[in-house]
Design a protein around this motif. Structure first.
Motif, mmCIF file in Angstrom:
data_model
loop_
_atom_site.group_PDB
_atom_site.id
_atom_site.type_symbol
_atom_site.label_atom_id
_atom_site.label_comp_id
_atom_site.label_asym_id
_atom_site.label_seq_id
_atom_site.Cartn_x
_atom_site.Cartn_y
_atom_site.Cartn_z
ATOM 1 N N SER A 1 52.081 35.863 -18.003
ATOM 2 C CA SER A 1 51.325 37.098 -17.795
ATOM 3 C C SER A 1 52.235 38.329 -17.873
ATOM 4 O O SER A 1 53.457 38.241 -17.776
ATOM 5 C CB SER A 1 50.632 37.067 -16.434
ATOM 6 O OG SER A 1 51.593 37.175 -15.409
ATOM 7 N N THR A 2 51.609 39.483 -18.049
ATOM 8 C CA THR A 2 52.343 40.745 -18.107
ATOM 9 C C THR A 2 51.841 41.669 -17.002
ATOM 10 O O THR A 2 50.639 41.806 -16.801
ATOM 11 C CB THR A 2 52.129 41.436 -19.463
ATOM 12 O OG1 THR A 2 50.725 41.624 -19.654
ATOM 13 C CG2 THR A 2 52.689 40.636 -20.605
ATOM 14 N N THR A 3 52.773 42.268 -16.295
ATOM 15 C CA THR A 3 52.411 43.091 -15.145
ATOM 16 C C THR A 3 53.217 44.382 -15.167
ATOM 17 O O THR A 3 54.409 44.360 -15.480
ATOM 18 C CB THR A 3 52.718 42.332 -13.837
ATOM 19 O OG1 THR A 3 52.064 41.074 -13.879
ATOM 20 C CG2 THR A 3 52.252 43.116 -12.610
ATOM 21 N N VAL A 4 52.562 45.473 -14.847
ATOM 22 C CA VAL A 4 53.303 46.729 -14.711
ATOM 23 C C VAL A 4 53.241 47.183 -13.267
ATOM 24 O O VAL A 4 52.226 47.059 -12.591
ATOM 25 C CB VAL A 4 52.775 47.823 -15.677
ATOM 26 C CG1 VAL A 4 51.345 48.224 -15.372
ATOM 27 C CG2 VAL A 4 53.683 49.062 -15.638
ATOM 28 N N LEU A 5 54.395 47.663 -12.803
ATOM 29 C CA LEU A 5 54.513 48.230 -11.471
ATOM 30 C C LEU A 5 54.605 49.735 -11.706
ATOM 31 O O LEU A 5 55.663 50.257 -12.054
ATOM 32 C CB LEU A 5 55.796 47.676 -10.850
ATOM 33 C CG LEU A 5 56.024 47.660 -9.372
ATOM 34 C CD1 LEU A 5 54.874 46.994 -8.643
ATOM 35 C CD2 LEU A 5 57.309 46.882 -9.082
ATOM 36 N N TYR A 6 53.457 50.371 -11.606
ATOM 37 C CA TYR A 6 53.342 51.770 -12.018
ATOM 38 C C TYR A 6 53.486 52.640 -10.780
ATOM 39 O O TYR A 6 52.739 52.490 -9.819
ATOM 40 C CB TYR A 6 51.950 51.954 -12.623
ATOM 41 C CG TYR A 6 51.765 53.179 -13.461
ATOM 42 C CD1 TYR A 6 51.951 53.129 -14.841
ATOM 43 C CD2 TYR A 6 51.383 54.385 -12.887
ATOM 44 C CE1 TYR A 6 51.776 54.253 -15.626
ATOM 45 C CE2 TYR A 6 51.202 55.512 -13.667
ATOM 46 C CZ TYR A 6 51.404 55.443 -15.034
ATOM 47 O OH TYR A 6 51.221 56.553 -15.816
ATOM 48 N N HIS A 7 54.461 53.520 -10.772
ATOM 49 C CA HIS A 7 54.673 54.252 -9.519
ATOM 50 C C HIS A 7 54.986 55.723 -9.752
ATOM 51 O O HIS A 7 55.456 56.109 -10.824
ATOM 52 C CB HIS A 7 55.778 53.592 -8.691
ATOM 53 C CG HIS A 7 57.145 53.665 -9.305
ATOM 54 N ND1 HIS A 7 58.052 54.654 -9.005
ATOM 55 C CD2 HIS A 7 57.760 52.866 -10.214
ATOM 56 C CE1 HIS A 7 59.159 54.458 -9.692
ATOM 57 N NE2 HIS A 7 59.014 53.381 -10.438
ATOM 58 N N THR A 8 54.722 56.521 -8.742
ATOM 59 C CA THR A 8 55.112 57.923 -8.803
ATOM 60 C C THR A 8 56.617 57.997 -8.557
ATOM 61 O O THR A 8 57.177 57.147 -7.887
ATOM 62 C CB THR A 8 54.368 58.762 -7.739
ATOM 63 O OG1 THR A 8 54.588 58.157 -6.469
ATOM 64 C CG2 THR A 8 52.883 58.817 -8.006
#
Lengths: 127, 390
Positions: free
Chosen positions: B22-29
């Motif tokens: 699987s592919t996951t993004v940890l998207y953060h400010t």
């Protein structure tokens, strides 16, 4: 690419850092009137969240005691100990500003700096 | 196979964790240290026996190792036995030679990045975790062409049964970039700050799971040293009538508590830190006596949840319990009743307590003996479940 945008938290921290930089105060915090820590600049050996909760309790108790006397509102709470002095005052409707300083520090000067800081905090919090 | 992230609640939101392939993004400010989330997950995976390949273009390797160690994750041992490998794309960018097991000599070249990733995956056992820290820096250095490579990276992790975790700091990119990121990744974890009223803190939420856009809870967290990501509840109110056992409850639950009391009666506040199964909460125990109600009214605000403690042998105090909930403005919050003093002979059963309080089935009631700690942890578990579960 960086937006030059500070978060509210950063702004509150800056007010506290400026306050600590005046030299009279060595630790400070912004605490909600119901005891939650909003921002602090404190030595790491102080449990800032316990300090916040207890400060709010102290101010709440003082205000209640004072209003029972029907003498208007309590402006600030000053606790003087042998090794430190704690001063708490309102910073807008929802928040308190608390500082810790040396017991020999100049109270007048601290209060003056705290008044300025608390006015800034009141504006930053928008109330 | 789904693998736990080691972060409580997040696993449930991700339907069990991160799946191989699987592919996951940890998207953060930018103001939140997103990489620490990645370290937490890495350490958990290493501890569980998996391999981790860590691509860095933002920090030197020793900085990562030191940062992780400060949060209690010692990863040296895993590096020595070859289960943790670094791909260094940072020092080459500064004109130095690479320091990791792998290095990207030209970090502005997405082709080279891709081929090094492929080699690293080839040389590790299947089921490993590939972390890209960070995709946003790669985007800054390579330009948007690096996003064209995402498809290739996705294929690589499918091929090697690995999972891809990309850290992405949103420095204010154009909306097309965010859309491409949202489109590509199957899972999207987002870290942002909240500034609601007097609550100032960080939250995580899950925007996408298995390619499906979802509405999830916003979970407040703190980064603890040591401990890493902990779900953080700034205020759980512990209230109830005089002598119901509130102070004992706060002390039984807390790892560290302070009380302002006189002759075994709380006069101001009991305050305790709770660390419990990956959760971290602060308990505010109020005083029960009516004459302190102004303080209860003041300190009750902004609670996230309530523990109502009652003395099971004294049903005559129950109306006062309800009044206290109202005064603390806590009516309607997630609530659990601790039917305390179950060790006393004439104690009402939890069910009888519920009936006498006039609460419905939606409010859980547990029997407790706060002085010995019996039932209190179970009660806290139920309360946390009400807040974050299901």
């Amino acid at each position: 690419m960086m937006e030059g945008k500070l978060t509210l938290r950063d702004m509150l921290k800056k007010v506290l850092m400026d306050l600590n930089a005046t030299g009279e105060v060595y630790a400070s915090a912004i605490v909600s009137r119901n005891g939650l820590l909003m921002a602090c600049e404190m030595p790491s050996d102080i449990d800032s969240r316990t300090f916040a909760a207890m400060t709010a309790t102290m101010v709440g108790a003082a205000e209640t005691a004072f209003s029972e006397l029907k003498k208007g509102v309590a402006e600030r709470v000053i606790v003087e100990g042998r090794e430190a002095k704690i001063i708490a005052m309102g910073a807008g409707k929802k928040a308190l500003l608390v500082t810790m300083s040396d017991p020999r520090a100049n109270l007048g000067l601290i209060l003056l700096e705290m008044e300025k800081a608390s006015e800034k905090i009141r504006k930053l919090l928008g109330r | 196979m789904r693998k736990s992230t080691g972060i409580p609640v997040l696993d449930d939101m991700l339907r069990g964790g991160l799946e191989d392939g699987s592919t996951t993004v940890l998207y953060h400010t930018p103001f939140i240290n997103g990489a620490l989330f990645a370290y937490h997950i890495c350490h958990h995976r290493l501890k569980s026996g998996d391999s981790v390949i860590y691509f860095t273009n933002t920090k030197r390797i020793f900085t990562i190792m030191e940062d992780a160690e400060r949060f209690g994750w010692d990863m040296r041992e895993y590096r020595e036995i070859g289960r943790l490998s670094f791909i260094d794309a940072y020092t080459p960018f500064m004109g130095l030679s690479g320091e990791g097991r792998y290095a990207v000599s030209d970090p502005t070249n997405p082709e080279e990045i891709t081929s090094v990733l492929a080699r690293a995956l080839e040389e590790h056992e299947s089921g490993s975790l590939l972390v890209i820290d960070s995709l946003s820096t790669a985007l800054d250095q390579c330009g948007v062409e690096v996003l064209d490579k995402l498809e290739d990276w996705g294929r690589l992790v499918t091929l090697y049964d690995a999972s891809l975790l990309c850290v992405f700091a949103d420095w204010g990119y154009e909306s097309q970039i965010r859309m491409r990121i949202e489109d590509f990744f199957e899972n999207m974890i987002e870290l942002t700050s909240i500034e609601r009223n007097v609550i100032i803190g960080d939250i995580f939420t899950v925007r996408k799971v298995e390619g499906e856009v979802v509405e999830s809870k916003r979970v407040p967290f703190k980064l603890m040293r040591p401990g890493g990501v902990r779900i953080y509840i700034p205020k759980i109110l512990v209230t109830g009538p005089f002598h119901a056992g509130k102070t004992s409850v706060v002390h039984a639950l807390s790892t560290r508590a302070v009380s302002v009391d006189r002759e075994s009666t709380t006069v101001a506040l009991d305050f305790g830190h709770v660390e419990f199964e990956g959760f971290y909460a602060d308990l505010f125990g109020t005083t029960g006596q009516q004459r302190f109600d102004p303080i209860l009214e003041q300190l009750g605000g902004e609670a996230i949840a309530v523990i109502l403690v009652v003395d099971s042998t004294k049903p005559e105090t129950f109306p006062r319990a309800i009044e206290m909930l109202r005064k603390a403005r806590a009516y309607g919050l997630p609530c659990i009743v601790f039917a305390n003093k179950q060790d006393l002979p004439n104690a009402l059963s939890p069910e009888e307590v519920r009936a006498k309080l006039g609460f419905g089935e939606e409010v859980p009631v547990v029997g407790t003996v706060a002085t010995t700690g019996e039932g209190v942890r179970e009660g806290l578990r139920i309360l946390l479940n009400t807040i974050f579960g299901g």
